[in-house]
Design an enzyme around this catalytic site. Structure first.
Site, PDB file in Angstrom:
ATOM      1  N   GLY A 242       0.834  -1.204   0.000  1.00  0.00           N
ATOM      2  CA  GLY A 242       0.000   0.000   0.000  1.00  0.00           C
ATOM      3  C   GLY A 242       0.864   1.248   0.000  1.00  0.00           C
ATOM      4  N   PHE A 243       1.780   1.310   0.948  1.00  0.00           N
ATOM      5  CA  PHE A 243       2.742   2.423   1.057  1.00  0.00           C
ATOM      6  C   PHE A 243       2.067   3.782   1.178  1.00  0.00           C
ATOM      7  CE2 PHE A 243       4.391  -0.840  -1.959  1.00  0.00           C
ATOM      8  CZ  PHE A 243       5.239  -1.483  -1.063  1.00  0.00           C
ATOM      9  N   GLY A 470       1.332  -6.424   4.609  1.00  0.00           N
ATOM     10  CA  GLY A 470       2.567  -7.080   4.197  1.00  0.00           C
ATOM     11  C   GLY A 470       3.681  -6.845   5.187  1.00  0.00           C
ATOM     12  N   THR A 471       3.336  -6.174   6.273  1.00  0.00           N
ATOM     13  CA  THR A 471       4.337  -5.738   7.241  1.00  0.00           C
ATOM     14  C   THR A 471       4.713  -6.820   8.240  1.00  0.00           C
ATOM     15  OG1 THR A 471       2.461  -4.921   8.459  1.00  0.00           O
ATOM     16  CG2 THR A 471       3.673  -3.319   7.168  1.00  0.00           C
ATOM     17  N   ASN A 603       9.580  -8.489  16.263  1.00  0.00           N
ATOM     18  CA  ASN A 603       9.987  -9.684  15.527  1.00  0.00           C
ATOM     19  C   ASN A 603      11.217  -9.317  14.689  1.00  0.00           C
ATOM     20  OD1 ASN A 603      10.175 -11.505  13.156  1.00  0.00           O
ATOM     21  ND2 ASN A 603       8.380 -12.462  14.060  1.00  0.00           N
ATOM     22  N   GLY A 676       7.562   0.548  10.026  1.00  0.00           N
ATOM     23  CA  GLY A 676       7.245   0.538   8.584  1.00  0.00           C
ATOM     24  C   GLY A 676       7.965   1.547   7.717  1.00  0.00           C
ATOM     25  N   GLU A 677       8.102   2.767   8.190  1.00  0.00           N
ATOM     26  CA  GLU A 677       8.552   3.828   7.287  1.00  0.00           C
ATOM     27  C   GLU A 677       9.988   4.281   7.488  1.00  0.00           C
ATOM     28  OE1 GLU A 677       4.811   6.528   6.415  1.00  0.00           O
ATOM     29  OE2 GLU A 677       4.552   5.323   8.198  1.00  0.00           O
TER      30      GLU A 677
END
Ligand code: MOS
Length: 710
Positions: A242-243, A470-471, A603, A676-677
């Site tokens: 998605g981003f 998808g993370t 994780n 994520g970013e």
């Protein structure tokens, strides 16, 4: 110095489903009597539709309906305030006959098959009254940016001012004054935008659509069709990337749902890559000017960062480039300022580290330039000027291990062996360069709610609407529940991405982990309390004895007043090596080390994968990714995954990722800030800094295509 952090490294829960093709993406849901929609899009970038003739198309085989602005299905105006609802483009689809950008949706053909819908869409005859579009930044008029969605909603204008800038530059021992440019970029997720909308009468809508925000999507579709939120169900168990471009409904989704209501039949719309290029978001190009003034010892006296980005005629989105500047480095005189121009292109939007990514390209390049100017090691210069507090909020950071990121990274990379002159390093006839840059991203968090069931078959089920783009959310939710319940992770089943489950929050701003994991912890503790058991095994025993089927509990977690006391921020450093063959302009990235401080690492594998994905996307941003618009016609000159260049395996070296720091327990009970970013931030600067070291050329305009290296 803190140790490199060790963490759980459970394999991806959804890995098997994804590699075997059994993970169901939006367009793959099998719905009986499904109709297919194909979009009609504008071939001019500005003007009006003079006439639109749908007669032939309507008579074409298999066609059920053709929608245009002349028979637009009913759509209600949503509040679109980000809290109750949010749509990517404020103008509703088919609102009128006006054209604001090439590729704008001007109609939808619905037919019994995709091919027939597409065929009929080509039979619609459109005449336009065309005007000259503005499709180049240099032709746009810039004004002070009205609104920036930065790290906090209070920081709306991208402006900050402390001290005075007059005289600071003149009195400086060293200074940098430079302008940096980044190109328009596309999100290019592997899964295209797609939606299936299905109505049960007029008052119940089911939407299969990839979304980063189930709850927001539910509320938005409910407002668009004047329904209560409970009358809308959003199903999005898997999102194929998605981003930032899959957080809110786009016009195609709204139009599909409106057409499905009108026809009272389920309708599917899948965007082609060409359509996605034009009308489902991008990251605006930017032009940023940095002015740095320092004393001879490297102490910064002044930092000024101004930025320009572009938006469309139909919505306002400013790429918030200046947001991180005051969060990174301290100086008595600081100024940031943003301007926004309007072009005839689709609406830009959030794209992985919106603002932080282009912003750090400029800032971290300028810091490198200053380090060379002063003859100070760039690591030392950064450490000398790092800010102890969040200068805009006036709050201390709850945890900051930026120093360790740089130091451990330098050690792993072998930074002490760096040559101190540009063009002084060669290997096999090629120039070699090393670069470093900082990474940063705010720690964000919202509320999350999770349901946990302990079943008499000896398994635990965790359910929440919070989703996995998808993370690795499936995996960290499972391993957290396993840990709290005292169960092997194989015994935990996780179901995500359905609005029937409790509201799990937004997969945006890198906050899903920080929002959801504390709620998983609470819910698991609650279910053990309900069972009056120490752990899941004891609960299973009492289930068997009582002949009950399950224990169930719901738990929530939300931010409190901690944000008034602390600023939450993640930190990192990238080190890279490039080799440059100047004769043919070939650049290869040969080594990469990233060290991140993200609080607790939930994780080790999925977090490292997030950083690697960010680095790869950053390498694309630095070297390849560019979407130009035809200056006369206004349409994007790239139109698929072949014409839009991004890295492939051959372009990427092994990426060594390490985590430092400690759990940030001021932030949330899990101590995790999310990941994520941050990985993409600073990547392009590290690369350009390495190119300067290799070649002596300071490249300030991305992407660094081969022509710029010859
Ligand atoms: Mo991200 S750009 O907040 O999906």
């Amino acid at each position: 110095m803190s140790q490199v952090m060790k963490a759980n490294s459970t394999n991806r829960k959804d890995g098997l489903a994804k590699v075997t093709g059994t993970a169901t993406y939006a367009a793959e849901h099998q719905i009986p009597n499904l109709l297919h929609g194909y979009l009609i899009t504008a071939s001019i970038a500005k003007g009006r539709i003079k006439s639109i003739d749908t007669q032939t198309a309507e008579k074409s085989k298999g066609v059920i309906a053709v929608f245009t602005h002349k028979n637009a299905p009913k759509i209600s105006k949503p509040s679109n305030n980000f809290i109750n609802s949010k749509i990517y483009e404020a103008r509703l689809p088919l609102a009128d006959d006006k054209i604001h950008y090439a590729g704008q949706i001007i109609g939808l053909v619905v037919a019994d098959t995709f091919e027939r819908a597409r065929e009929a869409a080509n039979l619609v005859k459109i005449a336009y009254i065309a005007e000259t579009p503005i499709a180049e930044a240099k032709k746009a008029t810039f004004k002070k940016a009205a609104s920036v969605f930065g790290e906090d909603m209070e920081y709306k204008k991208g402006d900050f001012e402390k001290g005075s800038f007059t005289d600071v530059m003149a009195g400086a021992a060293a200074k940098v004054e430079a302008t940096y440019k980044t190109s328009t970029e596309l999100h290019a997720p592997l899964e295209p935008h797609a939606i299936i909308a299905q109505w049960q009468n007029n008052n119940s809508l089911t939407v299969y659509e990839p979304t980063q925000w189930i709850g927001g999507s539910q509320r938005t579709y409910s407002e668009l069709f004047a329904l209560a939120p409970e009358q809308v169900r959003i199903i999005s168990p898997f999102v194929g990337g998605g981003f930032g471009c899959k957080a809110f409904p786009w016009p195609h989704g709204i139009l599909c749902a409106a057409a499905a209501r009108k026809l009272q039949k389920p309708v599917k719309v899948v965007l082609s890559r060409r359509q996605m290029t034009a009308n489902s978001g991008h990251r605006s190009e930017t032009e940023q000017t940095l002015r740095l003034a320092a004393q001879a010892d490297g102490s910064l006296q002044g930092i000024e960062h101004t930025a320009k980005s572009l938006t469309s005629e139909v919505d306002v989105f400013t790429e918030p480039c200046t947001g991180m500047t005051t969060v990174m480095y301290a100086a008595p005189n600081l100024r940031t300022y943003q301007e926004l121009g309007v072009m005839n292109v689709g609406t830009p939007t959030f794209m992985r580290a919106p603002g932080e990514n282009p912003g750090l390209f400029a800032l971290e390049s300028a810091m490198d330039e200053l380090a060379w100017e002063l003859g100070i090691d760039p690591i030392e210069l950064r450490l000398k000027n790092e800010t102890k507090e969040h200068q805009r909020k006036g709050l201390p950071f709850s945890a900051k291990h930026f120093r360790e990121c740089l130091q451990i990274g330098a050690e792993k990379f072998g930074w002490q062996n760096r040559s101190k002159k540009p063009r002084s390093f060669t290997r096999d006839g090629k120039l070699i360069g090393w670069g470093v840059a900082a990474a940063t991203f705010p720690g964000l968090r919202s509320s999350g709610t999770v349901k946990v069931r302990l079943l008499n078959n000896g398994t635990a089920h965790v359910l929440t609407s919070g989703n996995d783009m998808g993370t690795g959310a499936y995996t960290v939710v499972a391993s957290t529940a396993a840990e709290v319940l005292g169960l092997p992770v194989e015994k935990v089943k996780v179901e995500l991405g359905d609005s029937l489950f409790p509201n799990g929050g937004l997969a945006g701003g890198s906050q899903m982990t920080a929002s959801l994991i504390p709620a998983v912890m609470v819910a698991c503790e609650e279910v053990l309390k309900t069972a009056q058991a120490e752990n899941a095994e004891a609960a299973f025993n009492s289930l068997r004895q009582s002949q009950r089927v399950a224990f169930e509990a719901t738990g929530s977690s939300a931010p409190g007043a901690e944000g008034k006391q602390w600023a939450f921020q993640s930190w990192g450093a990238h080190f890279c090596e490039v080799s440059v063959d100047e004769e043919i302009g070939r650049l290869q990235v040969t080594r990469w080390v990233s060290v991140m401080d993200i609080g607790r690492v939930m994780n080790a594998k999925t977090a490292a994968s997030q950083v690697r994905g960010g680095v790869i996307m950053g390498i694309g941003h630095a070297l390849m990714e560019e979407c130009k618009f035809d200056p006369n016609l206004g349409n994007p000159v790239v139109y698929d995954l072949a014409t839009y260049h991004f890295p492939s395996h051959a372009d990427i070296p092994r990426i060594d990722v390490a985590f430092v720091g400690e759990p940030d327990l001021n932030f949330n009970p899990a101590g995790a800030r999310g990941v994520g970013e941050i990985g993409i931030t600073g990547v392009s600067a590290a690369l350009c800094n390495a190119v300067y070291h290799a070649t002596g050329k300071r490249l300030r305009e991305l992407p660094i295509t081969p022509d710029k290296l010859i």
